[in-house]
Design a protein around this motif. Structure first.
Motif: not given
Length: 108
Positions: A1-3, A7-10, A80-86
């Motif tokens: 899963m690419n966060l 995020q863009q899809d949501v 928040v960039d969740l991919q970066e944070a994760f």
């Protein structure tokens, strides 16, 4: 899963179908509600509580997906960039916890 993609899809879904994001407090309340639904399933299906007949058709995967959806909404709303944070969190946990967990007698 690419966060980032999620995020863009949501965000796209919200623009096309949701009209706008609920405010952050409403989404926080929704997140709490969704986590509660996950907890109910786990407690009854995997824990010691008996499962009620009305709970047997509840789908854990669907409820977990609801949690992820609301988290993605909150991330989008707050910048928040969740991919970066994760990625940062996983790196931190990897460095901090690798030896700790391997040396934990309770996990052996």
């Amino acid at each position: 899963m690419n966060l980032k993609n999620s995020q863009q899809d949501v965000d796209q879904w919200i623009k096309e179908h949701g009209v706008r994001y609920f405010n952050e407090l409403t989404n926080m309340a929704q997140l709490t509600e969704e986590v509660g639904e996950v907890a109910r399933i786990i407690a009854r299906r995997y824990g010691e509580q008996s499962e009620k007949e009305s709970d047997k058709d509840k789908d854990l995967a669907e409820e977990l997906a609801d949690v992820v959806f609301v988290v993605l909404c909150l991330a989008n709303q707050t910048g928040v960039d969740l991919q970066e944070a994760f990625d940062k969190k996983l790196d931190k946990k990897t460095k901090r916890d690798h030896d700790r967990h391997h040396n934990n007698e309770k996990l052996k």
